[in-house]
Enzyme design. Structure first.
Site, PDB file in Angstrom:
ATOM      1  N   GLY A  57      40.227 110.089 -43.219  1.00 33.97           N
ATOM      2  CA  GLY A  57      41.044 110.838 -42.255  1.00 33.97           C
ATOM      3  C   GLY A  57      40.237 111.128 -41.003  1.00 33.97           C
ATOM      4  N   CYS A  84      35.444 107.875 -47.592  1.00 33.59           N
ATOM      5  CA  CYS A  84      35.125 108.339 -46.245  1.00 33.59           C
ATOM      6  C   CYS A  84      35.305 109.859 -46.127  1.00 33.59           C
ATOM      7  CB  CYS A  84      35.972 107.562 -45.233  1.00 33.59           C
ATOM      8  SG  CYS A  84      35.349 107.721 -43.563  1.00 33.59           S
ATOM      9  N   TYR A  85      36.326 110.348 -45.411  1.00 34.47           N
ATOM     10  CA  TYR A  85      36.555 111.796 -45.342  1.00 34.47           C
ATOM     11  C   TYR A  85      36.669 112.376 -46.750  1.00 34.47           C
ATOM     12  CZ  TYR A  85      38.908 116.254 -44.305  1.00 34.47           C
ATOM     13  OH  TYR A  85      39.246 117.568 -44.236  1.00 34.47           O
ATOM     14  N   HIS A 173      35.250 101.771 -46.551  1.00 31.99           N
ATOM     15  CA  HIS A 173      36.657 101.573 -46.941  1.00 31.99           C
ATOM     16  C   HIS A 173      36.821 100.347 -47.848  1.00 31.99           C
ATOM     17  CE1 HIS A 173      38.565 104.601 -44.336  1.00 31.99           C
ATOM     18  NE2 HIS A 173      37.465 104.435 -43.628  1.00 31.99           N
ATOM     19  N   GLU A 175      39.514  99.360 -49.264  1.00 33.65           N
ATOM     20  CA  GLU A 175      40.866  98.805 -49.147  1.00 33.65           C
ATOM     21  C   GLU A 175      40.979  97.761 -48.039  1.00 33.65           C
ATOM     22  OE1 GLU A 175      39.813 101.772 -48.397  1.00 33.65           O
ATOM     23  OE2 GLU A 175      40.769 102.640 -46.640  1.00 33.65           O
ATOM     24  N   SER A 226      72.764  92.764 -43.677  1.00 35.68           N
ATOM     25  CA  SER A 226      72.397  92.282 -42.341  1.00 35.68           C
ATOM     26  C   SER A 226      71.939  90.834 -42.352  1.00 35.68           C
ATOM     27  CB  SER A 226      71.258  93.148 -41.790  1.00 35.68           C
ATOM     28  OG  SER A 226      70.061  92.829 -42.476  1.00 35.68           O
ATOM     29  N   GLY A 227      71.659  90.298 -43.536  1.00 38.88           N
ATOM     30  CA  GLY A 227      71.105  88.941 -43.578  1.00 38.88           C
ATOM     31  C   GLY A 227      69.591  88.972 -43.640  1.00 38.88           C
ATOM     32  N   GLY A 228      68.999  90.158 -43.477  1.00 43.78           N
ATOM     33  CA  GLY A 228      67.546  90.292 -43.571  1.00 43.78           C
ATOM     34  C   GLY A 228      67.118  90.431 -45.031  1.00 43.78           C
ATOM     35  N   VAL A 229      65.784  90.470 -45.223  1.00 45.27           N
ATOM     36  CA  VAL A 229      65.244  90.498 -46.582  1.00 45.27           C
ATOM     37  C   VAL A 229      65.645  91.784 -47.321  1.00 45.27           C
ATOM     38  CG1 VAL A 229      63.121  90.404 -47.956  1.00 45.27           C
ATOM     39  CG2 VAL A 229      63.265  89.157 -45.807  1.00 45.27           C
ATOM     40  N   ASP A 230      65.432  92.945 -46.656  1.00 42.95           N
ATOM     41  CA  ASP A 230      65.619  94.214 -47.368  1.00 42.95           C
ATOM     42  C   ASP A 230      67.049  94.404 -47.865  1.00 42.95           C
ATOM     43  OD1 ASP A 230      63.017  94.570 -46.717  1.00 42.95           O
ATOM     44  OD2 ASP A 230      63.354  96.025 -45.128  1.00 42.95           O
ATOM     45  N   SER A 231      68.024  94.236 -46.963  1.00 42.80           N
ATOM     46  CA  SER A 231      69.400  94.495 -47.414  1.00 42.80           C
ATOM     47  C   SER A 231      69.843  93.427 -48.424  1.00 42.80           C
ATOM     48  CB  SER A 231      70.372  94.609 -46.238  1.00 42.80           C
ATOM     49  OG  SER A 231      70.531  93.392 -45.587  1.00 42.80           O
ATOM     50  N   SER A 232      69.317  92.210 -48.314  1.00 41.32           N
ATOM     51  CA  SER A 232      69.696  91.175 -49.288  1.00 41.32           C
ATOM     52  C   SER A 232      69.132  91.505 -50.665  1.00 41.32           C
ATOM     53  CB  SER A 232      69.175  89.798 -48.870  1.00 41.32           C
ATOM     54  OG  SER A 232      69.635  89.488 -47.587  1.00 41.32           O
ATOM     55  N   LYS A 370      56.729  96.006 -48.467  1.00 49.87           N
ATOM     56  CA  LYS A 370      57.480  94.807 -48.087  1.00 49.87           C
ATOM     57  C   LYS A 370      57.156  93.593 -48.982  1.00 49.87           C
ATOM     58  CE  LYS A 370      60.247  93.057 -44.896  1.00 49.87           C
ATOM     59  NZ  LYS A 370      61.432  93.693 -44.314  1.00 49.87           N
TER      60      LYS A 370
END
Ligand code: XMP
Length: 514
Positions: A57, A84-85, A173, A175, A226-232, A370
């Site tokens: 942070g 770190c922090y 870090h 990650e 919408s045709g996008g990934v998420d809504s599909s 995602k």
């Protein structure tokens, strides 16, 4: 969706990398959640984590008002890793000393492990490892009962441990991919926490479907597709869970890509989903007539969308739920106490709908990043080409036609976009790029074609690489490929006289032009 599975909890102290920690843990098949640093202890106990990570942070533990977790986390008798922090907090908490470093360490640094440790299992000691640092404070005295296990270029104590309590601190870090041993360290921490693997696309999908079935029963759900990934992916999950009780609505705003409607119909027919398509293009174009300001355009489109969706939804009787494609980064961002960011663009979504329509929300993918949404989509049988599609903004081509919009400009941009994407696919570049788009610049430029004078629009092409769409860099596409694309566009699309390539990074440029 809190389940019985083993969990590693991350307490967020505001580092820009916090989400990445969760993703790295999940990539190893372990469930991980990000919560605010001051999450109530009763909530933490309820979550029953196997281990806790304290993130980095921007603050200093020496500030008067420093960010601290609830002290009781140290009595839960579970492993803790401070990054770190987070390490500096541990140091302060247990009586060590943290000071402002005379030399800051940002970027690549070297770590030398000085003592064997469970955290560094299978990692060589007494040799240099590349690690990523981002700190200005450093620990100069390890707390009592803590042993130094590593040092870096500028910190004598870059890692420490207490083997009795299994509390560890690292100044770098793990990650971030620049830390070559980062994945191993997180894997070792997972081992120390004794977590069992349970986070796989197949398990996640099965659980989601089961949960929706039991939560929703025989009630009806509507979803804006919408045709996008998420809504599909949301459509696929809901359809597997509740079948015919799901109704999808697809609104043709007139601002979509070429062939978008056909593609959406293909998805829904393969999933046997009820689909209503609404051609509202006249309404949108009329409302946008003469409007030049990007924010005004976005607001008008958002409002039109809600009006049209509302009217259509009313035709479906006895609906109780509205499906939404909210994903985990949205959840973390909206719950983060540290975010006071400026509104750069007002994103169009269907956020105003549930209140207006008195519907309950169902958000099946709100726990997923995602890449996890994509994996679940593939698991549920959605086509790879759909899953790997680049994002397309809600306001569509309206934010890619600078200034005023009309039918002619939309038609031109649809054709240009189609050719650009087609060529990227032909050259095997599409899947190496995170987002590619074309922008219509409403100034005309002179050209010559077949001895004839041309006077047409300028098109800007943009292709970026990004991991989170918060920052991005322009892709290096060869001149030859750009040349081929430009030739095709100017030859095949009437009304375009010139093509340019946008090399601006984000920041300072955004990905879309408006
Ligand atoms: P910017 O232009 O802000 O875009 O760098 C970042 C990402 O967000 C997408 N974007 C939107 N998506 N509604 C959306 O659903 C919007 O209003 C919107 N504006 C930008 C953009 O395409 C990129 O992926």
């Amino acid at each position: 969706m809190i389940s019985e599975r083993d969990l590693i909890l991350i307490l967020d102290f505001g580092s820009q990398y916090t989400q990445l920690i969760a993703r790295r843990i999940r990539e190893q098949g372990i469930y991980s959640l990000v919560k605010s640093y001051d999450t109530d202890i009763s909530e933490i106990k309820n979550l029953n984590p196997r281990g806790i990570i304290l993130s980095g942070g921007p603050n200093s533990v020496n500030f008067k008002k420093t960010l601290k977790p609830n002290k009781e986390i140290f009595s839960l008798e579970i492993p803790i890793l401070g990054i770190c922090y987070g390490m500096q907090l541990l140091s302060k908490e247990f009586g060590g000393k943290v000071i402002k470093s005379s030399k800051k360490e940002f970027g690549d640094s070297k770590l030398i492990i000085r003592k064997k440790s469970k955290l560094f299992k299978d990692i060589k000691i007494n040799v240099e490892h590349k690690v990523w640092m981002s700190h200005s404070d450093k620990v100069i005295n390890a707390p009592l009962n803590f042993t130094k296990i590593g040092e870096s270029t500028n910190s004598k104590i870059a890692a420490f441990e207490n083997t009795t309590t299994d509390i560890f601190g690292i100044q770098f870090h793990p990650e971030v991919t620049h830390t070559s041993i980062g994945k191993k360290i997180l894997k070792n921490f997972i081992l120390i926490c004794k977590c069992k693997k349970s986070w796989t696309a197949s398990k996640i999908s099965k659980e989601m479907i089961h949960k929706i079935k039991s939560d929703i029963g025989d009630d009806k759900v509507i979803l804006a597709l919408s045709g996008g990934v998420d809504s599909s992916v949301v459509a696929a999950i809901l359809s597997k869970a509740i079948g015919k009780h799901l109704s999808c609505i697809f609104i043709d705003t007139g601002l979509l890509r070429k062939n978008e409607i056909i593609e959406v119909k293909n998805i829904t027919s393969s999933l046997k989903i009820n689909l209503t398509t609404v051609d509202a293009s006249r309404k949108f174009l009329l409302a946008l007539r003469g409007v030049k300001d990007p924010e005004k355009k976005r607001k008008i489109i958002g409002k039109c969308f809600i009006d049209v969706f509302n009217a259509e939804a009313k035709k479906i009787k006895n609906v109780k739920y509205l499906g939404q494609g909210t994903i985990y980064p949205d959840v973390i961002e909206s719950s983060s106490k540290n975010s006071e960011s400026d509104v750069i663009k007002s994103h169009h979504n269907v956020g105003g709908l549930p209140k207006k329509m008195k519907l309950k929300l169902v958000e099946p993918i709100r726990d997923l990043f995602k890449d996890e949404v994509r994996r679940v989509g593939l698991e549920l049988g959605l086509p790879k080409a759909l899953i790997n599609r680049h994002p397309f903004p809600g306001p569509g081509l309206a934010v890619r036609i600078l200034g005023e919009i009309n039918h002619e400009k939309i038609k031109i941009l649809q054709e240009v976009d189609y050719i650009f994407i087609d060529e990227l696919r032909n050259q095997n570049l599409y899947n190496k790029i995170d987002q590619a788009l074309a922008v219509l610049i409403p100034s005309k430029s002179v050209g010559v074609m077949g001895d004839k004078r041309q006077y047409g629009y300028v098109i800007a092409l943009r292709a970026v690489n990004t991991t989170d769409f918060m920052t991005a860099t322009a892709c290096h596409i060869s001149h030859q490929t750009l040349n081929n694309i430009s030739t095709r566009i100017v030859n095949e699309v009437n009304g375009v006289a010139r093509v340019v390539y946008d090399i601006t990074s984000k920041p300072p440029g955004t990905i879309e032009w408006e």
